[in-house]
Write a protein that holds these residues in place. Structure first.
Motif, mmCIF file in Angstrom:
data_model
loop_
_atom_site.group_PDB
_atom_site.id
_atom_site.type_symbol
_atom_site.label_atom_id
_atom_site.label_comp_id
_atom_site.label_asym_id
_atom_site.label_seq_id
_atom_site.Cartn_x
_atom_site.Cartn_y
_atom_site.Cartn_z
ATOM 1 N N HIS A 1 64.910 -21.095 61.196
ATOM 2 C CA HIS A 1 66.266 -21.494 60.802
ATOM 3 C C HIS A 1 67.070 -20.275 60.370
ATOM 4 O O HIS A 1 68.247 -20.135 60.720
ATOM 5 C CB HIS A 1 66.199 -22.506 59.659
ATOM 6 N N CYS A 2 66.454 -19.367 59.630
ATOM 7 C CA CYS A 2 67.135 -18.149 59.193
ATOM 8 C C CYS A 2 67.560 -17.319 60.404
ATOM 9 O O CYS A 2 68.682 -16.786 60.451
ATOM 10 C CB CYS A 2 66.217 -17.341 58.279
ATOM 11 N N LEU A 3 66.693 -17.208 61.395
ATOM 12 C CA LEU A 3 67.028 -16.454 62.610
ATOM 13 C C LEU A 3 68.202 -17.107 63.345
ATOM 14 O O LEU A 3 69.076 -16.421 63.876
ATOM 15 C CB LEU A 3 65.809 -16.372 63.521
ATOM 16 N N LYS A 4 68.241 -18.444 63.363
ATOM 17 C CA LYS A 4 69.346 -19.155 64.012
ATOM 18 C C LYS A 4 70.659 -18.928 63.271
ATOM 19 O O LYS A 4 71.712 -18.809 63.883
ATOM 20 C CB LYS A 4 69.039 -20.660 64.076
ATOM 21 N N CYS A 5 70.590 -18.881 61.937
ATOM 22 C CA CYS A 5 71.802 -18.707 61.137
ATOM 23 C C CYS A 5 72.411 -17.325 61.327
ATOM 24 O O CYS A 5 73.635 -17.168 61.332
ATOM 25 C CB CYS A 5 71.497 -18.921 59.645
ATOM 26 N N TYR A 6 71.540 -16.325 61.474
ATOM 27 C CA TYR A 6 72.021 -14.940 61.504
ATOM 28 C C TYR A 6 71.859 -14.272 62.871
ATOM 29 O O TYR A 6 72.052 -13.058 62.980
ATOM 30 C CB TYR A 6 71.296 -14.119 60.436
ATOM 31 N N GLY A 7 71.542 -15.051 63.871
ATOM 32 C CA GLY A 7 71.364 -14.445 65.188
ATOM 33 C C GLY A 7 71.653 -15.393 66.336
ATOM 34 O O GLY A 7 71.964 -16.572 66.141
ATOM 35 N N ARG A 8 71.539 -14.847 67.526
ATOM 36 C CA ARG A 8 71.742 -15.616 68.765
ATOM 37 C C ARG A 8 70.429 -15.661 69.528
ATOM 38 O O ARG A 8 69.822 -14.636 69.808
ATOM 39 C CB ARG A 8 72.822 -14.952 69.619
ATOM 40 N N ARG A 9 70.006 -16.862 69.849
ATOM 41 C CA ARG A 9 68.726 -17.056 70.542
ATOM 42 C C ARG A 9 68.903 -16.843 72.039
ATOM 43 O O ARG A 9 69.884 -17.274 72.629
ATOM 44 C CB ARG A 9 68.226 -18.476 70.247
ATOM 45 N N TYR A 10 67.939 -16.156 72.648
ATOM 46 C CA TYR A 10 67.934 -16.013 74.107
ATOM 47 C C TYR A 10 66.498 -15.857 74.586
ATOM 48 O O TYR A 10 65.575 -15.599 73.799
ATOM 49 C CB TYR A 10 68.802 -14.832 74.545
ATOM 50 N N ILE B 1 60.929 -15.849 73.673
ATOM 51 C CA ILE B 1 62.145 -16.162 72.915
ATOM 52 C C ILE B 1 62.447 -15.022 71.942
ATOM 53 O O ILE B 1 61.577 -14.593 71.182
ATOM 54 C CB ILE B 1 61.973 -17.477 72.141
ATOM 55 N N TYR B 2 63.700 -14.545 72.010
ATOM 56 C CA TYR B 2 64.147 -13.473 71.125
ATOM 57 C C TYR B 2 65.419 -13.902 70.405
ATOM 58 O O TYR B 2 66.105 -14.838 70.809
ATOM 59 C CB TYR B 2 64.434 -12.186 71.916
ATOM 60 N N PHE B 3 65.735 -13.175 69.331
ATOM 61 C CA PHE B 3 67.007 -13.362 68.615
ATOM 62 C C PHE B 3 67.722 -12.025 68.519
ATOM 63 O O PHE B 3 67.107 -11.005 68.212
ATOM 64 C CB PHE B 3 66.781 -13.932 67.212
ATOM 65 N N GLU B 4 69.039 -12.072 68.783
ATOM 66 C CA GLU B 4 69.891 -10.908 68.555
ATOM 67 C C GLU B 4 70.602 -11.127 67.231
ATOM 68 O O GLU B 4 71.470 -11.998 67.115
ATOM 69 C CB GLU B 4 70.907 -10.756 69.692
ATOM 70 N N LEU B 5 70.208 -10.367 66.212
ATOM 71 C CA LEU B 5 70.777 -10.557 64.881
ATOM 72 C C LEU B 5 72.197 -10.004 64.815
ATOM 73 O O LEU B 5 72.506 -8.963 65.392
ATOM 74 C CB LEU B 5 69.899 -9.879 63.834
ATOM 75 N N SER B 6 73.055 -10.724 64.103
ATOM 76 C CA SER B 6 74.455 -10.347 63.980
ATOM 77 C C SER B 6 74.656 -9.437 62.768
ATOM 78 O O SER B 6 74.433 -9.854 61.628
ATOM 79 C CB SER B 6 75.326 -11.591 63.836
ATOM 80 N N ALA B 7 75.094 -8.214 63.018
ATOM 81 C CA ALA B 7 75.353 -7.280 61.921
ATOM 82 C C ALA B 7 76.470 -7.805 61.022
ATOM 83 O O ALA B 7 76.397 -7.671 59.786
ATOM 84 C CB ALA B 7 75.719 -5.906 62.488
ATOM 85 N N ASP B 8 77.483 -8.407 61.618
ATOM 86 C CA ASP B 8 78.607 -8.924 60.823
ATOM 87 C C ASP B 8 78.140 -10.003 59.849
ATOM 88 O O ASP B 8 78.546 -10.026 58.687
ATOM 89 C CB ASP B 8 79.695 -9.487 61.744
ATOM 90 N N LYS B 9 77.288 -10.927 60.318
ATOM 91 C CA LYS B 9 76.816 -12.011 59.451
ATOM 92 C C LYS B 9 75.928 -11.478 58.328
ATOM 93 O O LYS B 9 76.011 -11.936 57.181
ATOM 94 C CB LYS B 9 76.061 -13.055 60.281
ATOM 95 N N ILE B 10 75.076 -10.513 58.662
ATOM 96 C CA ILE B 10 74.178 -9.959 57.645
ATOM 97 C C ILE B 10 74.967 -9.156 56.611
ATOM 98 O O ILE B 10 74.723 -9.267 55.401
ATOM 99 C CB ILE B 10 73.093 -9.079 58.314
#
Length: 393
Positions: free
Chosen positions: A244-253, A259-268
């Motif tokens: 859930h934390c990865l979904k909140c702060y990243g984009r799943r692909y 399965i990977y997540f691209e974390l958003s620098a802006d959100k963090i």
């Protein structure tokens, strides 16, 4: 008494109407013994736009929502409408089986008289006006019992309220799609069938686990593998919370079946700023920017633009300061929102106030239109500023 054809023809002659220009079929209207006014409460008339009418005809349902102390709204699957009573000087008749001209075929109704009974009548009807969903209550309900982790004492106490999807649909004045979209905005998650918002400190704890793992494994923030995260962090926190934390702060692909997540620098960066500001009434801007940059993961760049709708900078004070001002905490009503903002600051630039009124814009409405209605503009040192149209106590 029922009219005869001769009586109909005589009426047409008195009205100076040419029967040749009319359909030969005549519908004679009369009040039946059971006819009643809509005001009596047996029924009401509702005016629908074509799209809603088509949805009803297709079998879709609509729901009227609102507690006793709330103005009722009507919700389709994806939109919310205010319900307003509209009066009309023309009496509206309810006539079951009444045929319009296009339904009357001349060859079938030649010289025919159709006696039609009026079922009811009304001098008003309900009209719908598209409105913003009323979603502040959603956050208020969920924030009353935030999730602090599986071992929290609150999870063992049954006195705290919890809400399922059906509970929220019953209490929130918004359509199902609007409610589900707002749950995503609030980073809510479904735990054991109930929607919960994570306590901010617990959310930051989860995020810290993720960013430390990324650093220790020397991963790129654009490619964080889900399975390894769950394996490494599973002993520390529930796997569903890590995901859930990865979904909140990243984009799943997905790449090559993984399965990977691209974390958003802006959100963090934004979340880190909130953590720093939430315990300070006001923060020296220069000091805050230095501490903020030091607090985010290496490689991420902090920018004040990341804090729109979260924090406000006061450049008139010396030294310049920054403080927490979350748009989520402001009133939902337009006038109350502007009153609140102008009580905090007498004059605003459009750039500063825009993040705090953007969500008030309805369909085809702009920030400029809102400012024109609720504020007065003037020039200050060559910059256009806005102040309240009414005195603020």
């Amino acid at each position: 008494m029922r009219r005869t054809r001769d009586e109909v023809d005589a009426t047409l002659q008195i009205a100076k109407l040419n029967p040749a220009e009319l359909l030969p079929a005549v519908q004679c209207l009369g009040f039946g013994p059971g006819a009643s006014a809509a005001a009596g409460g047996d029924f009401c008339l509702l005016e629908l736009e074509p799209v809603l009418c088509q949805q009803l005809e297709a079998g879709c349902s609509m729901v009227i929502r609102g507690d006793k102390d709330e103005q009722a709204v009507l919700c389709s699957k994806d939109k919310t409408y205010d319900l307003k009573i509209a009066d009309t000087s023309n009496m509206l008749l309810l006539i079951p089986g009444c045929k319009i001209p296009g339904q009357l075929k001349m060859e079938e109704t030649h010289c025919n008289i159709i006696h039609t009974e009026i079922f009811g009548f009304s001098n008003n009807y309900w009209e719908l006006r598209r409105c913003r969903p009323k979603l502040k209550k959603l956050k208020r309900l969920l924030m009353a019992n935030t999730y602090e982790g599986p071992d929290s004492q609150k999870e063992k106490d049954s006195n705290y309220s919890k809400y399922t999807t059906e509970d929220l649909l019953d209490q929130i004045q918004a359509s199902e799609e609007e409610i589900m979209a707002q749950l995503q905005v609030l980073n809510a998650c479904e735990i054991e069938g109930y929607w919960r918002i994570l306590e901010f400190d617990y959310e930051m704890k989860l995020l810290n686990h993720v960013t430390q793992l990324v650093d220790s494994e020397s991963w790129s923030f654009t490619k964080v593998p889900l399975n390894i995260c769950l394996q490494e962090l599973g002993p520390l926190e529930p796997e569903e919370m890590i995901e859930h934390c990865l979904k909140c702060y990243g984009r799943r692909y997905t790449e090559e079946g993984e399965i990977y997540f691209e974390l958003s620098a802006d959100k963090i960066c934004r979340a880190t700023a909130q953590m720093l500001l939430q315990n300070a009434v006001k923060f020296n801007l220069a000091e805050f920017q230095e501490v903020w940059q030091q607090s985010v993961p290496e490689g991420m760049i902090t920018r004040l633009e990341q804090l729109k709708g979260l924090a406000l900078v006061d450049r008139q004070s010396r030294p310049e300061i920054i403080f927490l001002l979350k748009v989520d905490d402001l009133p939902e009503d337009n006038q109350e929102r502007f009153n609140n903002l102008f009580s905090l600051r007498e004059k605003w630039t459009e750039e500063d106030i825009a993040p705090y009124i953007q969500d008030l814009c309805g369909e085809k409405q702009t920030i400029g239109a809102l400012l024109t209605k609720y504020a007065r503009s003037s020039m200050q040192n060559g910059v256009k500023v806005y102040n309240s149209r009414r005195p603020i106590s």
